[in-house]
Design an enzyme around this catalytic site. Structure first.
Site, PDB file in Angstrom:
ATOM      1  N   GLY A   8       4.150   4.238 -11.761  1.00 36.63           N
ATOM      2  CA  GLY A   8       3.507   3.734 -10.541  1.00 36.63           C
ATOM      3  C   GLY A   8       4.496   3.014  -9.644  1.00 36.63           C
ATOM      4  O   GLY A   8       4.208   1.955  -9.101  1.00 36.63           O
ATOM      5  N   ARG A  11       4.610   2.549  -4.829  1.00 33.04           N
ATOM      6  CA  ARG A  11       4.048   1.558  -3.890  1.00 33.04           C
ATOM      7  C   ARG A  11       3.994   0.192  -4.557  1.00 33.04           C
ATOM      8  O   ARG A  11       4.179   0.077  -5.768  1.00 33.04           O
ATOM      9  CB  ARG A  11       2.590   1.942  -3.545  1.00 33.04           C
ATOM     10  N   ASN A  86       3.537   0.063 -15.340  1.00 32.92           N
ATOM     11  CA  ASN A  86       2.955  -0.609 -14.167  1.00 32.92           C
ATOM     12  C   ASN A  86       1.810   0.182 -13.543  1.00 32.92           C
ATOM     13  O   ASN A  86       0.966  -0.402 -12.868  1.00 32.92           O
ATOM     14  CB  ASN A  86       4.084  -0.836 -13.143  1.00 32.92           C
ATOM     15  N   SER A 138      -2.793  -8.336 -16.224  1.00 36.13           N
ATOM     16  CA  SER A 138      -3.398  -9.020 -15.074  1.00 36.13           C
ATOM     17  C   SER A 138      -4.064 -10.294 -15.559  1.00 36.13           C
ATOM     18  O   SER A 138      -4.526 -10.354 -16.706  1.00 36.13           O
ATOM     19  CB  SER A 138      -4.459  -8.123 -14.428  1.00 36.13           C
ATOM     20  N   TYR A 151     -11.603  -2.886 -15.774  1.00 30.86           N
ATOM     21  CA  TYR A 151     -10.216  -3.327 -15.533  1.00 30.86           C
ATOM     22  C   TYR A 151      -9.827  -4.464 -16.492  1.00 30.86           C
ATOM     23  O   TYR A 151      -8.740  -4.469 -17.059  1.00 30.86           O
ATOM     24  CB  TYR A 151     -10.126  -3.777 -14.072  1.00 30.86           C
ATOM     25  N   ALA A 153     -11.100  -5.107 -19.427  1.00 26.39           N
ATOM     26  CA  ALA A 153     -10.971  -4.557 -20.783  1.00 26.39           C
ATOM     27  C   ALA A 153      -9.606  -3.881 -20.946  1.00 26.39           C
ATOM     28  O   ALA A 153      -8.912  -4.080 -21.959  1.00 26.39           O
ATOM     29  CB  ALA A 153     -12.089  -3.562 -21.058  1.00 26.39           C
ATOM     30  N   ILE A 184      -1.787 -10.313  -5.718  1.00 28.51           N
ATOM     31  CA  ILE A 184      -0.513  -9.939  -5.093  1.00 28.51           C
ATOM     32  C   ILE A 184      -0.827  -9.046  -3.888  1.00 28.51           C
ATOM     33  O   ILE A 184      -1.726  -8.196  -3.963  1.00 28.51           O
ATOM     34  CB  ILE A 184       0.385  -9.163  -6.105  1.00 28.51           C
TER      35      ILE A 184
HETATM   36  P1  NAP Z   1      -1.016  -0.005  -6.031  1.00 32.49           P
HETATM   37  O1  NAP Z   1      -0.318  -0.516  -4.815  1.00 32.49           O
HETATM   38  O2  NAP Z   1      -2.411   0.502  -5.900  1.00 32.49           O
HETATM   39  O3  NAP Z   1      -0.076   1.107  -6.712  1.00 32.49           O
HETATM   40  C1  NAP Z   1      -0.501   1.742  -7.878  1.00 32.49           C
HETATM   41  C2  NAP Z   1       0.598   2.625  -8.399  1.00 32.49           C
HETATM   42  O4  NAP Z   1       0.144   3.263  -9.613  1.00 32.49           O
HETATM   43  C3  NAP Z   1       0.967   3.746  -7.441  1.00 32.49           C
HETATM   44  O5  NAP Z   1       2.357   3.970  -7.524  1.00 32.49           O
HETATM   45  C4  NAP Z   1       0.205   4.938  -8.002  1.00 32.49           C
HETATM   46  O6  NAP Z   1       0.780   6.210  -7.686  1.00 32.49           O
HETATM   47  C5  NAP Z   1       0.331   4.664  -9.486  1.00 32.49           C
HETATM   48  N1  NAP Z   1      -0.643   5.394 -10.308  1.00 32.49           N
HETATM   49  C6  NAP Z   1      -1.998   5.319 -10.261  1.00 32.49           C
HETATM   50  N2  NAP Z   1      -2.550   6.146 -11.150  1.00 32.49           N
HETATM   51  C7  NAP Z   1      -1.525   6.775 -11.796  1.00 32.49           C
HETATM   52  C8  NAP Z   1      -1.434   7.757 -12.802  1.00 32.49           C
HETATM   53  N3  NAP Z   1      -2.524   8.279 -13.363  1.00 32.49           N
HETATM   54  N4  NAP Z   1      -0.206   8.179 -13.193  1.00 32.49           N
HETATM   55  C9  NAP Z   1       0.915   7.667 -12.633  1.00 32.49           C
HETATM   56  N5  NAP Z   1       0.891   6.727 -11.666  1.00 32.49           N
HETATM   57  C10 NAP Z   1      -0.307   6.289 -11.249  1.00 32.49           C
HETATM   58  O7  NAP Z   1      -1.093  -1.138  -7.168  1.00 32.49           O
HETATM   59  P2  NAP Z   1      -0.324  -2.537  -7.322  1.00 32.49           P
HETATM   60  O8  NAP Z   1      -1.147  -3.584  -6.693  1.00 32.49           O
HETATM   61  O9  NAP Z   1       1.096  -2.385  -6.954  1.00 32.49           O
HETATM   62  O10 NAP Z   1      -0.482  -2.732  -8.892  1.00 32.49           O
HETATM   63  C11 NAP Z   1       0.516  -2.343  -9.829  1.00 32.49           C
HETATM   64  C12 NAP Z   1       0.090  -2.819 -11.215  1.00 32.49           C
HETATM   65  O11 NAP Z   1      -0.085  -4.239 -11.174  1.00 32.49           O
HETATM   66  C13 NAP Z   1      -1.229  -2.234 -11.677  1.00 32.49           C
HETATM   67  O12 NAP Z   1      -1.188  -2.008 -13.063  1.00 32.49           O
HETATM   68  C14 NAP Z   1      -2.219  -3.342 -11.371  1.00 32.49           C
HETATM   69  O13 NAP Z   1      -3.358  -3.278 -12.187  1.00 32.49           O
HETATM   70  C15 NAP Z   1      -1.377  -4.565 -11.651  1.00 32.49           C
HETATM   71  N6  NAP Z   1      -1.855  -5.772 -10.978  1.00 32.49           N
HETATM   72  C16 NAP Z   1      -1.942  -5.838  -9.624  1.00 32.49           C
HETATM   73  C17 NAP Z   1      -2.403  -7.007  -9.008  1.00 32.49           C
HETATM   74  C18 NAP Z   1      -2.503  -7.161  -7.533  1.00 32.49           C
HETATM   75  O14 NAP Z   1      -3.040  -8.181  -7.082  1.00 32.49           O
HETATM   76  N7  NAP Z   1      -2.040  -6.225  -6.732  1.00 32.49           N
HETATM   77  C19 NAP Z   1      -2.792  -8.086  -9.823  1.00 32.49           C
HETATM   78  C20 NAP Z   1      -2.693  -7.987 -11.192  1.00 32.49           C
HETATM   79  C21 NAP Z   1      -2.212  -6.827 -11.770  1.00 32.49           C
HETATM   80  P3  NAP Z   1       0.393   6.975  -6.300  1.00 32.49           P
HETATM   81  O15 NAP Z   1       1.089   6.217  -5.208  1.00 32.49           O
HETATM   82  O16 NAP Z   1       0.904   8.340  -6.483  1.00 32.49           O
HETATM   83  O17 NAP Z   1      -1.094   6.877  -6.173  1.00 32.49           O
END
Ligand code: NAP
Length: 242
Positions: A8, A11, A86, A138, A151, A153, A184
């Site tokens: 991931g 982005r 990630n 998270s 999420y 779980a 974030i």
């Molecule tokens: P995001 O901007 O929505 O980006 C998600 C990333 O995961 C993208 O690169 C997406 O690829 C990829 N992805 C989704 N499904 C996938 C799959 N089946 N196989 C491979 N790649 C996949 O998310 P983010 O906010 O940066 O979050 C990144 C991580 O941090 C996640 O695990 C999220 O749960 C965790 N997190 C985020 C926050 C927050 O506040 N943002 C807080 C706590 C934890 P595509 O671009 O191709 O769709």
């Protein structure tokens, strides 16, 4: 040069992690599910640090696809030294209204996807007798969060997997840790309503959402030699929320 795989990485947090690891001198593999062009752009930015960087599309929830990707990475670049699990999605909804598919999709991608990579890459690292695995959990997996039973779980499960893998891989010189971000600024939180965002900020001691780079810094620490005696831990990076 050591190789780092970031799932991931096209982005948000994953892109920031890929760029930070490139800055720290790792060759980087940037995985994505579908936004290949974005992953290519991240790879281009990584290469500006003088390292190798490639974008690779595969679905982390598909075990065979993970194996194929890791075999190719091993052949082309070497056994990964760093794995950052990630990739993640949200499909929020209150428990009583949640559809089975919403629950299953989040578990399949966020938990099983991380397991696939952990199992396959972990066994490669075991043979190499070195490696650093960092799982992005998270605060929701620690504190719970209304509307996110699927999420929470998955993210709590990831912490359990982190502790178990740390115990199973430790004697081979591999550390396994987790980072638990709070709110974030990424696409994932951009979809939240302004009222939810303002309410969340009131719960955060620092009074603001975090930046992806602030999560990348914690990941870089776990990947570094500075964290050589730390394993099985979860570091909360939430600006003082929980
Ligand atoms: P995001 O901007 O929505 O980006 C998600 C990333 O995961 C993208 O690169 C997406 O690829 C990829 N992805 C989704 N499904 C996938 C799959 N089946 N196989 C491979 N790649 C996949 O998310 P983010 O906010 O940066 O979050 C990144 C991580 O941090 C996640 O695990 C999220 O749960 C965790 N997190 C985020 C926050 C927050 O506040 N943002 C807080 C706590 C934890 P595509 O671009 O191709 O769709």
């Amino acid at each position: 040069m050591s190789v780092a795989v970031v799932t991931g990485g096209s982005r948000g947090i994953g892109a920031a992690i890929a760029k930070r690891l490139a800055k720290d001198g790792y060759d980087v593999v940037i995985n994505c599910a579908s936004s290949v062009e974005k992953a290519e752009n991240v790879a281009k930015e990584c290469r500006e640090f003088g390292v190798k960087a490639v974008a690779m599309q595969w679905d982390v929830s598909d075990h065979a696809a993970c194996k194929q990707a890791l075999d190719k990475i091993k052949e082309d670049m070497g056994v990964p030294y760093v794995l950052v699990n990630n990739a993640g999605i949200t499909k929020d909804g209150l428990m009583v209204r949640m559809k089975e598919e919403q629950f299953d999709d989040v578990i399949r991608i966020n938990l099983k996807g991380a397991y696939n990579m952990l199992q396959l890459c972990g066994s490669m690292m075991m043979r190499a007798k070195q490696g650093k695995i960092i799982n992005i959990s998270s605060v929701s997996g620690i504190a719970g969060n209304m509307g996110q039973i699927n999420y929470c779980a998955a993210k709590a499960g990831l912490i359990g997997m982190t502790k178990t893998a740390a115990k199973e891989l430790g004697t081979r010189g591999i550390t396994v840790n987790a980072v638990a971000p709070g709110f974030i600024d990424t696409d994932m939180t951009a979809v939240l309503g302004d009222d939810i965002k303002e309410g969340a900020k009131k719960q955060i001691a620092l009074g603001r959402f975090g930046k992806p780079e602030e999560i990348a810094a914690a990941v870089a620490f776990f990947a570094s030699d500075e964290a050589s005696f730390i394993t099985g831990q979860t570091l909360v990076v939430d600006g003082g929320m929980i």
